[in-house]
Design an enzyme around this catalytic site. Structure first.
Site, short mmCIF file in Angstrom:
data_model
loop_
_atom_site.label_atom_id
_atom_site.label_comp_id
_atom_site.label_asym_id
_atom_site.label_seq_id
_atom_site.Cartn_x
_atom_site.Cartn_y
_atom_site.Cartn_z
N PRO A 214 0.83 -1.21 0.00
CG PRO A 214 -0.82 -1.59 1.59
CD PRO A 214 0.50 -2.11 1.11
CD GLU A 215 4.21 2.64 -2.19
OE1 GLU A 215 4.43 3.64 -1.47
OE2 GLU A 215 5.04 1.73 -2.35
#
Length: 273
Positions: free
Chosen positions: A2-3
């Site tokens: 997850p960014e």
């Protein structure tokens, strides 16, 4: 992993459901995450009202009167709204319970995520996990002039430079590839060769790519889901990442794929200079 867009999507997904609610319990099934979860967390925040759900870099910030709970999703984590009593999965490590109405469930197969308590909301920016971070990419602080100044005399490859959280937060590998392609800039060139006009163009494209990814709910490549349990759809619109060897969407020349600091780097040697 997850960014920033995925974390922002998570914040937006859970905020309407939990903001203003009172925590009644914290159930920790496995506290052996990146750092051990405070064994007193339940007693610390039970009875407290969740005042705000926000984001700094890739941290979800759950703010209470007594302090802030920093949540990092690690490599594969998710934070979702569930009904209390919902079936417990193998990697459902923590529930923050809000009475009989709902709970926030933290799932993390690899356990690289984190639940870190900081007992003073007023000093959260000075926390060791946040103090060294650069500006938010969608803020006014992140500008062409700022990036140009930071890049002076740097021998670092441009892609690595914009992925450095001390320079700017949240420009993960996927988004760095996409922004550099959109800006027509070669990822392997020295950051110090960035001119002021090119810096302005790159900043504009980083903001555009990230804003669009947030709007599309992030990028699902493996196992990310947002706060509502739904996947992101930005992956369907990627121009270069994951397309090494395929025709460039601009000039049709085969896209080059290389490894840079153990990260996949895809670019067009014809369009990106």
């Amino acid at each position: 992993m997850p960014e920033l867009p995925e974390v922002e999507t998570t914040c937006r997904g859970i905020r309407p459901h939990v903001k203003g609610r009172v925590v009644t319990d914290v159930v920790v099934r496995n506290g052996r995450l990146r750092w051990p979860v405070d064994t007193q967390l339940a007693s610390i925040i039970s009875g407290s009202t969740l005042r705000e759900v926000s984001r700094r870099a890739k941290y979800v910030m759950l703010t209470f009167d007594a302090g802030v709970l920093l949540v990092h999703l690690g490599m594969s984590g998710s934070l979702r709204v569930i009904e209390p009593g919902a079936a417990i999965g193998k990697h459902d490590h923590i529930d923050v319970v809000f009475g009989r109405a709902l709970a926030l469930r933290f799932n993390d197969p690899r356990r690289f995520g984190a639940f870190v308590w900081h007992g003073d909301a007023a000093t959260i920016d000075a926390h060791a996990l946040l103090a060294h971070l650069g500006p938010e990419p969608l803020s006014e602080d992140f500008s062409g002039d700022y990036l140009y100044t930071q890049a002076r005399n740097k021998k670092t490859p441009l892609k690595s430079f914009i992925m450095d959280a001390k320079v700017v937060v949240g420009v993960g590998n996927i988004y760095a590839n996409e922004a550099l392609f959109a800006a027509g800039l070669h990822p392997l060139k020295d950051a110090g060769k960035l001119t002021r006009p090119k810096a302005a163009r790159l900043v504009a494209e980083i903001k555009t790519v990230l804003a669009h990814a947030i709007e599309r709910g992030g990028t699902t490549l493996r196992d990310f889901v947002g706060g509502d349990g739904k996947p992101g759809y930005f992956a369907q619109e990627l121009n270069v990442y994951g397309h090494g060897g395929k025709p460039c969407p601009r000039c049709a020349k085969a896209l080059t794929e290389k490894r840079l600091q153990n990260r996949t780097t895809v670019y067009c040697s014809n369009c990106q200079k």
